[in-house]
Scaffold this motif. Sequence first.
Motif, short mmCIF file in Angstrom:
data_model
loop_
_atom_site.label_atom_id
_atom_site.label_comp_id
_atom_site.label_asym_id
_atom_site.label_seq_id
_atom_site.Cartn_x
_atom_site.Cartn_y
_atom_site.Cartn_z
N LEU A 129 -1.96 6.37 9.32
CA LEU A 129 -2.94 5.96 10.33
C LEU A 129 -2.34 5.93 11.74
O LEU A 129 -3.06 5.88 12.72
N PHE A 130 -1.00 5.95 11.81
CA PHE A 130 -0.36 5.91 13.12
C PHE A 130 -0.19 7.30 13.74
O PHE A 130 0.26 7.42 14.87
N LEU A 131 -0.51 8.35 12.98
CA LEU A 131 -0.42 9.69 13.55
C LEU A 131 -1.70 9.97 14.32
O LEU A 131 -2.79 9.94 13.75
N PRO A 132 -1.61 10.26 15.62
CA PRO A 132 -2.82 10.51 16.41
C PRO A 132 -3.67 11.62 15.79
O PRO A 132 -4.90 11.55 15.80
N ARG A 133 -3.00 12.62 15.19
CA ARG A 133 -3.73 13.75 14.65
C ARG A 133 -4.64 13.35 13.50
O ARG A 133 -5.62 14.01 13.22
N PHE A 134 -4.25 12.24 12.80
CA PHE A 134 -5.09 11.78 11.69
C PHE A 134 -6.51 11.50 12.17
O PHE A 134 -7.49 11.82 11.51
N LEU B 102 0.83 -1.21 0.00
CA LEU B 102 0.00 0.00 0.00
C LEU B 102 0.86 1.26 0.00
O LEU B 102 0.42 2.32 0.42
N GLU B 103 2.11 1.15 -0.47
CA GLU B 103 2.99 2.30 -0.66
C GLU B 103 3.28 3.03 0.64
O GLU B 103 3.33 4.26 0.68
N LEU B 104 3.51 2.29 1.67
CA LEU B 104 4.00 2.74 2.97
C LEU B 104 3.22 3.89 3.60
O LEU B 104 2.60 3.74 4.63
N MET B 105 3.28 5.06 2.97
CA MET B 105 2.74 6.26 3.61
C MET B 105 1.25 6.16 3.88
O MET B 105 0.77 6.68 4.88
N SER B 106 0.52 5.46 2.97
CA SER B 106 -0.92 5.40 3.16
C SER B 106 -1.28 4.56 4.38
O SER B 106 -2.37 4.69 4.92
N VAL C 41 6.53 15.18 7.78
CA VAL C 41 5.76 16.25 7.15
C VAL C 41 5.05 15.73 5.90
O VAL C 41 3.88 16.05 5.65
N GLN C 42 5.74 14.90 5.11
CA GLN C 42 5.10 14.33 3.92
C GLN C 42 3.86 13.53 4.29
O GLN C 42 2.84 13.59 3.62
N ILE C 43 3.97 12.74 5.36
CA ILE C 43 2.82 11.92 5.76
C ILE C 43 1.71 12.81 6.32
O ILE C 43 0.53 12.60 6.02
N GLN C 44 2.09 13.84 7.08
CA GLN C 44 1.06 14.74 7.62
C GLN C 44 0.33 15.46 6.50
O GLN C 44 -0.87 15.70 6.59
N ARG C 45 1.07 15.79 5.44
CA ARG C 45 0.45 16.51 4.33
C ARG C 45 -0.64 15.67 3.67
O ARG C 45 -1.53 16.20 3.01
N LEU C 46 -0.58 14.34 3.82
CA LEU C 46 -1.54 13.48 3.15
C LEU C 46 -2.96 13.77 3.61
O LEU C 46 -3.90 13.66 2.84
N TYR C 47 -3.14 14.10 4.88
CA TYR C 47 -4.50 14.30 5.34
C TYR C 47 -4.82 15.75 5.66
O TYR C 47 -5.94 16.07 6.00
N SER C 48 -3.81 16.62 5.58
CA SER C 48 -4.15 18.04 5.72
C SER C 48 -3.40 18.80 4.64
O SER C 48 -2.46 19.52 4.93
#
Lengths: 482, 482
Positions: A474-479, A466-470, B364-371
Amino acid sequence: MIDLRPVGYIIGMLTSVLGLTMLIPAAVDWGYGSAHWMIFVETATLTVSAGLVLAIASRDGLRRTLSIQQSFVLTTAVWLTLPLFGALPFMIGVPHLGLTDAYFEAMSGLTTTGTTAIEHLDDLPPGVNLWRGILQWLGGLGIIIVAMIFLPVMKVGGMQFFRSEGFDTLGKILPRAMDISSALIRIYVGLTIACVVVYMAVGMTGFDAVMHALTTLSTGGFSNYDASFATYKGAPEYASSIFMALAAMPFIRFAQLMSGNVTPLWRDPQVRAFLRWMGYAIAVIVIYRMIRHEAAFWPTLREVTFNVVSTFTGTGFASEDVTQWGHLAFTILIIAGLIGGCTSSTACSVKVFRYLILFEAIKVQIQRLYSPHRLLRVHYDDAPVEDSIVNSVVAFFSLFILTYGVLIIALTFTGLETETAMTAAWTSIANIGPAWGPEITANGSVAKFPDSAKWLMSAAMCIGRLELMSVLVLFLPRFWRA
Amino acid sequence: MIDLRPVGYIIGMLTSVLGLTMLIPAAVDWGYGSAHWMIFVETATLTVSAGLVLAIASRDGLRRTLSIQQSFVLTTAVWLTLPLFGALPFMIGVPHLGLTDAYFEAMSGLTTTGTTAIEHLDDLPPGVNLWRGILQWLGGLGIIIVAMIFLPVMKVGGMQFFRSEGFDTLGKILPRAMDISSALIRIYVGLTIACVVVYMAVGMTGFDAVMHALTTLSTGGFSNYDASFATYKGAPEYASSIFMALAAMPFIRFAQLMSGNVTPLWRDPQVRAFLRWMGYAIAVIVIYRMIRHEAAFWPTLREVTFNVVSTFTGTGFASEDVTQWGHLAFTILIIAGLIGGCTSSTACSVKVFRYLILFEAIKVQIQRLYSPHRLLRVHYDDAPVEDSIVNSVVAFFSLFILTYGVLIIALTFTGLETETAMTAAWTSIANIGPAWGPEITANGSVAKFPDSAKWLMSAAMCIGRLELMSVLVLFLPRFWRA
Ligand SMILES: [K+]
Ligand SMILES: [K+]
């Protein structure tokens, strides 16, 4: 708080479909006169029921649009949930695996990885092997749809580069998605049928042709033989090479080809680089083997072509013990696996597109050193690429390498030898299939790995596919708070 | 066309200085009553003369400023030319090496790598071993000056982050450089003398203390014993660990410390992460060895501390056969070598600063995915970091990994086994020192490698030591036209 009902509804429906497909191996086992068909009817009943219950419970979530947040949850949840049900036939029926092995096998199937946890494939009921092939074929189909529909909108790893114009607003995703999906599915089905026909023409039995066509077009690599593709040396190796290479090319180009336009396929920089790099790898290894082992040209060309294409595309069929080809050949194969095929195909790993952007990005960085005031941009296909895409690609590559490193350490922690840990990490993060080392059994399975290593590999296969980042998002609480 | 005379002038002067330092081993050999001292007088004469001829021929280039272009040519040219002269004593005198081995040894010295091409160190004239130590010490001194003065202006690999305000215009480089250089040289000399004193206090002979202090502060790792640091087990391992760690910390912080300000050193995020990560690695390996080999705590703590610090800082001393510590310990050491110490120290590899930026950039790249619409910036030390620096760092990491991969393939091409090629590539690109594999001799030397592998490693040591991009820029045709 995120509304999980649309996610639940879709997963419920997909689970039910997965359950229905279990009737295919049931029919096959019944046709072969094996009592094992009842197992598949039982797991089908369980799976369809569970899926329907979930869908009905989440029926309020039935809508035409998905938010980005819900798309992220959906993709990962699909690849975590379906293996649970896909594993049922391996647990209830022969080979009676435990949960760890059965989940591993199903995850390896649905992620098109192709590493097996089963030690003896030759004696399995035909339906069980077919089920392994079906899991990979469904996984490959799912990944094409995710790569074409979801990843561009989710902007994962620079995939927004492939966003078609119709996708600009989220509300439009699903209707337009239906058109594209149905075109892609037709191509995928068509190529699979063509592959079955060709495999039979070059001497495979009907069952073997279907089994291997399912795992060729998905670049999955499962085989119903412990000897993998060595069962079919000769013409089938060339036939398979062609279909593996096709499976690793951008499927959208085939759609354009079918509407009479050959230019996009031929001019695609990814396709050209992919074929060129495979050509180089084949040429170097053929020459090396001819000099080093005084090997004859034609069989060497055939064996090398098959095994290079198999590794480059991430399919993972083996027709030879490539560790016997010498260190240079083996090293090239390992690197090929870390490149992978084209985007929007069933191929895995970093992919050719990202390397092309990466090389350009590094070149621009070096050029900037001596002309800091000129505006230097990364180009792809003669057009400038947005900075956000370049940054996304380069960050993806770094994350891929770091994850690979962490995975090696983690697998070593479970007690695996260094060689085994390195190749097992390689095979699972890049969804390739084979691994080498003293803990690998004669048929190339991970049956003797500690359970912790199998779970780590299952997680890595899912994250890699799933291309890692996707997944990591989900592990970022802010998500979850957003 | 670029004016090479200023470059020629500086290289001529540096060559003459290198020639003069050859009188030190001459004096030592004379003091030990070895006739070998005449060799050093001869090579000193040759080197000083060649340097003066070059300087006089380029005397028109004597100016107070260097352009960026000239700075690039200078740094690479210094590290290609000085090893040619540094190699003379190894060729003319004992051990009478050929050009390949002698250049390798001198390059390994001046790049502070510490891999040796000599099979028997114990029997060498003392002056020859001292000369190896002096090469490393001078190389370490050179690298601190390059890292502090040149790289920030050249903007290599994100080093512009460390540009002090005085450096904003190129014309100011040299005068201001003199102040900073002299402060750094004083610190480097002071630490070296302290290290000699401490080494003698814990039991080393005077000669061994000087030899090892020279190669400790430069994180070089040459030893005058085939057994490397295993000659001095016990207290010297702890003493060495402290000085290796100091050598891998930002020297500019020591300058601030000397002016009474301890805060910058203590608050430096690089220093904190470096010490923390070393602590983790030591703790994990100690626990692992105690469980796995039922090892006693205190000797294990000492051995592990020494070998972890030695690898992390890229020094490369060995006091134990770490391959016997189990796969987990070995894998952690390999990864530690790919991290390295802090910037603006004598340490090599990717360095802690770049990993801190890299982790933030991925986050930051991962955070940018959802915001996607929020402005997300990479932070370091609580301050936002310019995009150009982040891109530069991430591109550097990618280039480092790709170069490492290409180097493994190239070394395999020369016929080395996979394990040897992988560790030899690791040791040369990251300037560490040890390598493992069947082609490595009992004292850890590469004497039995094919010549092609030795030249590849020499090139890689130079490229790695000069932060890759500053060398690779010279291969762009446009660089020379600009
Ligand atoms: K595969
Ligand atoms: K070193």
